[in-house]
Write a protein that holds these residues in place. Structure first.
Motif, PDB file in Angstrom:
ATOM      1  N   TYR B  74      14.981  19.251  78.547  1.00 16.24           N
ATOM      2  CA  TYR B  74      14.256  19.050  77.535  1.00 16.24           C
ATOM      3  C   TYR B  74      12.749  18.826  77.973  1.00 16.24           C
ATOM      4  O   TYR B  74      11.554  19.336  77.660  1.00 16.24           O
ATOM      5  CB  TYR B  74      14.323  18.416  76.412  1.00 16.24           C
ATOM      6  CG  TYR B  74      15.214  18.705  75.288  1.00 16.24           C
ATOM      7  CD1 TYR B  74      16.584  19.379  75.653  1.00 16.24           C
ATOM      8  CD2 TYR B  74      14.720  18.969  73.776  1.00 16.24           C
ATOM      9  CE1 TYR B  74      17.292  20.091  74.654  1.00 16.24           C
ATOM     10  CE2 TYR B  74      15.558  19.484  72.884  1.00 16.24           C
ATOM     11  CZ  TYR B  74      16.894  20.048  73.423  1.00 16.24           C
ATOM     12  OH  TYR B  74      17.327  20.830  72.321  1.00 16.24           O
ATOM     13  N   ASP B 310       2.981  20.850  72.362  1.00 16.32           N
ATOM     14  CA  ASP B 310       3.632  19.530  72.808  1.00 16.32           C
ATOM     15  C   ASP B 310       2.921  19.228  74.055  1.00 16.32           C
ATOM     16  O   ASP B 310       2.818  17.738  74.291  1.00 16.32           O
ATOM     17  CB  ASP B 310       5.205  19.844  73.125  1.00 16.32           C
ATOM     18  CG  ASP B 310       5.849  20.127  71.612  1.00 16.32           C
ATOM     19  OD1 ASP B 310       5.425  19.873  70.587  1.00 16.32           O
ATOM     20  OD2 ASP B 310       7.144  20.303  71.674  1.00 16.32           O
ATOM     21  N   LYS B 336      12.356  14.192  71.584  1.00 18.08           N
ATOM     22  CA  LYS B 336      12.885  15.426  71.010  1.00 18.08           C
ATOM     23  C   LYS B 336      14.475  15.608  70.942  1.00 18.08           C
ATOM     24  O   LYS B 336      14.877  16.126  69.960  1.00 18.08           O
ATOM     25  CB  LYS B 336      12.170  16.728  71.665  1.00 18.08           C
ATOM     26  CG  LYS B 336      11.104  17.292  70.984  1.00 18.08           C
ATOM     27  CD  LYS B 336      10.611  18.634  71.910  1.00 18.08           C
ATOM     28  CE  LYS B 336      10.492  19.888  71.054  1.00 18.08           C
ATOM     29  NZ  LYS B 336      10.057  20.889  71.831  1.00 18.08           N
ATOM     30  N   SER B 340      17.062  14.717  67.594  1.00 20.52           N
ATOM     31  CA  SER B 340      17.842  15.761  66.849  1.00 20.52           C
ATOM     32  C   SER B 340      19.327  15.106  66.945  1.00 20.52           C
ATOM     33  O   SER B 340      19.761  15.762  66.016  1.00 20.52           O
ATOM     34  CB  SER B 340      18.033  16.975  67.830  1.00 20.52           C
ATOM     35  OG  SER B 340      18.693  16.410  69.067  1.00 20.52           O
ATOM     36  N   ASN B 354       7.984  14.274  64.942  1.00 19.03           N
ATOM     37  CA  ASN B 354       6.919  15.011  64.797  1.00 19.03           C
ATOM     38  C   ASN B 354       5.934  14.035  64.140  1.00 19.03           C
ATOM     39  O   ASN B 354       4.659  13.922  64.562  1.00 19.03           O
ATOM     40  CB  ASN B 354       6.922  16.176  63.914  1.00 19.03           C
ATOM     41  CG  ASN B 354       7.772  17.280  64.440  1.00 19.03           C
ATOM     42  OD1 ASN B 354       8.702  17.014  65.250  1.00 19.03           O
ATOM     43  ND2 ASN B 354       7.259  18.416  64.554  1.00 19.03           N
TER      44      ASN B 354
END
Lengths: 319, 380
Positions: B74, B310, B336, B340, B354
């Motif tokens: 990621y 980002d 991130k 999740s 966010n």
């Protein structure tokens, strides 16, 4: 033949009006804040948050007008953050705008998941924005249903409000004392300050209003054009509105023309799609952006942004 | 001269510079801390236990080798788009266009990876080269428009971002490139992939290995690829170019003071274009590596994926340096991926990440506020 053509034109104009409306609200917000000297690229985030608040408000209250008000408040609150950062704490305005975009979309989806059972979209609102002509005269009474006049003029209340707002903002900016002050602060804050105008107050007001308008723009999308908020609903409209504001040379009337142009591109796209004309929609979608660049390249010498745009005003230093 | 004045007028280049100079590790760390605090408050207001929430995130990052591997995967594109933004920033330019440059890079890599039939290593090099080249042109275009016509790069790159998005969506509709009806392109050839052991993993020996080796096998369950090494290499190259070469010195000089640089004999316009080309090339490489190592194809996008945006966050949090971008990229990548997991663990919306990231950026943008907090503490 002729009749069908006229009807087609009516359809395109009507769709254009509908799709321009969210842009008009939002770019008016852009005009207000930038005229006071504060750049706001957070319009996208504010619009997104407003679109959500509008749809959520309209869903729970079953009244689109309450949704509309919620959107204004939501956008204004987010803009307050931008104002605090930029006006009170001398933040770099573009950076703050980026932060607002993260927060606005984040908050919209966060709250949506909380209220709507983990979904990143709201449920369909029970009542959309009314069509004022139908409301006043009854359906099909004013103009024949689906005729040219009907297609063009029988539009959501938001469309009429948007045009009214363009005039109102133009009037306030150019014909009233407060508008003159906003422009003075945007051109030369030091001079304005010397004359006893509170730069801080004016800028706070202008930035918050920009959020209110961006919020309304979002709601014009979520409770009029469609009837719910979803995570991809706004995707980029805030940025198009920003472009329209620049395209329109920081003037309300200019922004209006630009928004109609961009909305027109969408109108044509939808029309051709409905007719089954094999024009790739993606290519048409590019048009507003390319057009903006072309116009900027062509006329940038003639565009004049407000004098103090993006400049941090520090009363302590200038006094 | 007149053009410079106009540019300054529009977006206040000096302000960005002051902002950069005042950005220190202290401000960043405090901002990150405050971001976590705000995230906790948001969770609390929403009725969740923030301690549980953060524990879920930490567990989602560190509790399995596979998770850590995913964090690296990621982080890779975020580090590189962060480098792209940081490079431009250091030379006085605000590259909001990393998003579009990333998309262009991904699109070109997917095309070169699918259409060309080349031997193993060569295919990879060709793909990356073409992707970087196209994205460099995309970024360079914004630089050219700025140098030649005085259009601020923030505006032009915003427009180019959406142009790239729709261009890429259009490419997917092409009959020879997109699988009709799926909204996806065809997968790139095996020779263009940078996965580690991608082929071997699906052989019997590979499946056996994954089953019998606890740690390594678990890691191999994620799409491990060479991207992160490229990210490290690019971070080093960026540091080297900016700090150890004449070109880097010139570009930074233009960023620091275009008038002085011009007086000193540096071609300011050419520097702007060069800088945007390099920034674009970097973001394009990020897109290419993502295609070649992870997704192997592009898909029709309803909205921006956000790698470039980002990257702006990564660059700002990383104080616009190479090493800073690497660290901030890992931070962002962890949030991130780990974020999740918060959804499954405590049913809290993952978008709290966010909000946190936005808060961190907002605080990073306000060193004045942070210093105020500092002096307040001292006063006590």
């Amino acid at each position: 033949m002729m009749e069908a053509l006229i009807k087609d034109i009516g359809f395109i104009i009507g769709t254009t009006l509908m799709y321009s409306t969210p842009l008009i609200f939002t770019s008016l917000g852009g005009v207000i804040t930038e005229r006071s000297g504060v750049v706001n690229i957070g319009l996208e985030g504010m619009m997104c948050f407003g679109a959500f608040a509008g749809a959520a408000g309209a869903y729970f209250s079953q009244d689109p007008w309450i949704g509309f008000a919620c959107a204004a408040i939501a956008g204004g609150l987010l803009a307050l953050l931008h104002a605090i950062a930029c006006v009170s704490f001398a933040a770099e305005q573009i950076v703050s705008g980026i932060a607002i975009n993260f927060m606005g979309t984040g908050a919209a989806l966060f709250i949506s998941r909380m209220l709507f059972d983990g979904a990143t979209q709201t449920l369909t609102i029970p009542n959309k924005m009314p069509l004022p002509l139908n409301f006043l005269f009854g359906e099909g009474k004013m103009f024949a249903s689906s005729g040219f006049m009907d297609l063009v003029f029988n539009r959501f209340a938001t469309v009429y409000i948007a045009f009214l707002m363009v005039f109102l903002i133009w009037f306030i900016l150019y014909k009233t004392k407060i508008g003159m002050r906003v422009r003075a602060v945007g051109e030369n804050p030091e001079a304005a300050n010397t004359l006893g105008i509170s730069v801080v107050k004016i800028r706070y007001g202008a930035v918050i209003m920009s959020g209110v308008f961006a919020g309304l723009g979002g709601a014009a999308m979520s409770i009029a054009v469609v009837s719910r908020f979803s995570n991809t609903l706004i995707s980029g409209h805030g940025f198009i509105a920003l472009a329209a504001m620049i395209f329109g040379k920081w003037k309300p009337q200019g922004a209006l023309v630009a928004c109609l142009l961009f909305g027109g591109a969408k109108g044509v796209e939808i029309f051709l799609g409905a007719k089954g004309v094999p024009v790739p929609g993606d290519i048409l979608a590019i048009l507003p952006y390319v057009l903006t660049i072309v116009v900027l390249v062509g006329v940038v010498g003639k565009t004049t942004p407000p004098g103090a745009i993006g400049k941090i005003f520090d009363k302590g230093e200038s006094a | 001269m007149k053009k410079d004045a106009r540019l300054k007028k529009r977006f206040n280049i000096r302000g960005i510079k002051d902002f950069l100079l005042s950005g220190s590790l202290g401000v960043t760390l405090i901002s990150v801390f405050l971001g976590f605090m705000v995230g906790a408050i948001v969770l609390l207001i929403a009725g969740f236990n923030p301690v549980e929430g953060y524990f879920a995130i930490l567990k989602g990052i560190f509790s399995k080798p596979k998770y850590m591997s995913y964090v690296v995967i990621y982080s890779t594109p975020l580090i590189i788009t962060g480098l792209s933004v940081a490079f431009a920033m250091r030379t006085g330019l605000f590259n909001i266009g990393a998003e579009g440059q990333y998309i262009v890079g991904a699109m070109v890599a997917a095309m070169a990876g699918y259409y060309f039939h080349l031997p193993m290593v060569l295919h990879i090099i060709v793909c990356i080269f073409l992707a970087a080249l196209a994205a460099a042109a995309w970024g360079g275009l914004a630089g050219f428009i700025k140098a030649k016509f005085g259009v601020h790069e923030v505006i032009s790159t915003i427009m180019l971002n959406w142009t790239a998005l729709y261009l890429s969506n259009w490419a997917v509709t092409l009959k020879s490139f997109g699988k009709q009806g799926t909204g996806k392109s065809f997968a790139i050839q095996e020779t263009a992939r940078i996965d580690l052991f991608g082929q071997w993993k699906i052989t019997e020996a590979g499946i056996d290995f994954i089953r019998s080796h606890k740690v390594l096998g678990d890691i191999l369950k994620s799409p491990v690829n060479l991207g992160i090494l490229a990210a490290f290499l690019l971070a080093f190259l960026m540091w080297y170019t900016l700090n150890k070469t004449t070109l880097g010195y010139q570009l930074r000089a233009v960023g620091y003071n275009p008038n002085a640089a011009e007086y000193g004999g540096i071609n300011v316009n050419r520097s702007i274009v060069t800088s945007m080309c390099i920034a674009g090339g970097l973001a394009g490489t990020a897109g290419a590596l993502q295609i070649m190592g992870v997704s192997h194809r592009i898909a029709k996008l309803a909205t921006m994926e956000g790698y470039g945006f980002d990257g702006i966050a990564v660059s700002l949090i990383g104080n616009n340096t190479g090493i800073g971008s690497v660290l901030a990229g890992f931070l962002f990548g962890s949030l991130k991926y780990g974020g999740s997991k918060i959804q499954d663990a405590i049913d809290a919306p993952t978008e709290v990440i966010n909000i946190m990231v936005g808060t961190i950026i907002l605080f990073v943008a306000m060193p004045k506020l942070i210093k105020l907090i500092f002096s307040f503490k001292k006063g006590k």
